[in-house]
Design a protein around this motif. Structure first.
Motif, PDB file in Angstrom:
ATOM      1  N   ASN A 265      33.100  58.340  30.598  1.00 58.19           N
ATOM      2  CA  ASN A 265      32.955  58.097  29.162  1.00 58.19           C
ATOM      3  C   ASN A 265      33.480  56.707  28.797  1.00 58.19           C
ATOM      4  O   ASN A 265      34.065  56.006  29.632  1.00 58.19           O
ATOM      5  N   PHE A 266      33.275  56.297  27.556  1.00 63.21           N
ATOM      6  CA  PHE A 266      33.670  54.958  27.121  1.00 63.21           C
ATOM      7  C   PHE A 266      35.175  54.738  27.261  1.00 63.21           C
ATOM      8  O   PHE A 266      35.617  53.664  27.657  1.00 63.21           O
ATOM      9  N   GLY A 267      35.963  55.745  26.926  1.00 64.26           N
ATOM     10  CA  GLY A 267      37.419  55.605  27.032  1.00 64.26           C
ATOM     11  C   GLY A 267      37.858  55.331  28.460  1.00 64.26           C
ATOM     12  O   GLY A 267      38.719  54.474  28.701  1.00 64.26           O
ATOM     13  N   THR A 268      37.283  56.042  29.399  1.00 66.31           N
ATOM     14  CA  THR A 268      37.620  55.835  30.806  1.00 66.31           C
ATOM     15  C   THR A 268      37.162  54.455  31.265  1.00 66.31           C
ATOM     16  O   THR A 268      37.889  53.756  31.974  1.00 66.31           O
ATOM     17  N   ALA A 269      35.976  54.040  30.850  1.00 71.68           N
ATOM     18  CA  ALA A 269      35.473  52.712  31.212  1.00 71.68           C
ATOM     19  C   ALA A 269      36.392  51.623  30.657  1.00 71.68           C
ATOM     20  O   ALA A 269      36.723  50.664  31.367  1.00 71.68           O
ATOM     21  N   ARG A 270      36.848  51.800  29.422  1.00 69.74           N
ATOM     22  CA  ARG A 270      37.770  50.809  28.834  1.00 69.74           C
ATOM     23  C   ARG A 270      39.076  50.759  29.611  1.00 69.74           C
ATOM     24  O   ARG A 270      39.620  49.690  29.871  1.00 69.74           O
ATOM     25  N   ARG A 271      39.605  51.933  29.961  1.00 73.77           N
ATOM     26  CA  ARG A 271      40.856  51.982  30.719  1.00 73.77           C
ATOM     27  C   ARG A 271      40.679  51.321  32.087  1.00 73.77           C
ATOM     28  O   ARG A 271      41.548  50.587  32.534  1.00 73.77           O
ATOM     29  N   LEU A 272      39.566  51.542  32.712  1.00 71.40           N
ATOM     30  CA  LEU A 272      39.295  50.923  34.008  1.00 71.40           C
ATOM     31  C   LEU A 272      39.230  49.400  33.874  1.00 71.40           C
ATOM     32  O   LEU A 272      39.790  48.668  34.703  1.00 71.40           O
TER      33      LEU A 272
END
Length: 75
Positions: A58-65
């Motif tokens: 999801n977008f949140g995980t992509a941002r954290r990565l």
């Protein structure tokens, strides 16, 4: 139901690598639940697993990565 073939050393190593990757990502706050050895490679007994499928996130995980990778790059 087809009988499961014994895993080769390469297959065991690929699965261990997936586990290590999951653990390392979790340690920096990133969870990619779909990390796995690419299943297409298991169709041929002669194939050696050489691809790790990171799956979708999801977008949140992509941002954290992105945050984690960017911080590492700054070091």
């Amino acid at each position: 139901m087809a009988a499961q073939r014994p895993k080769t050393q390469a297959a065991r190593e690929a699965e261990e690598l997936c586990d290590e990757l999951r653990t390392a990502l979790r340690a920096v706050g990133v969870t990619l639940p779909s990390v796995r050895v690419d299943p297409v490679l298991w169709g041929d007994e002669q194939s050696v697993p050489s691809l790790i499928d990171l799956g979708r996130c999801n977008f949140g995980t992509a941002r954290r990565l992105v945050e984690v990778v960017s911080k590492e790059r700054e070091l």
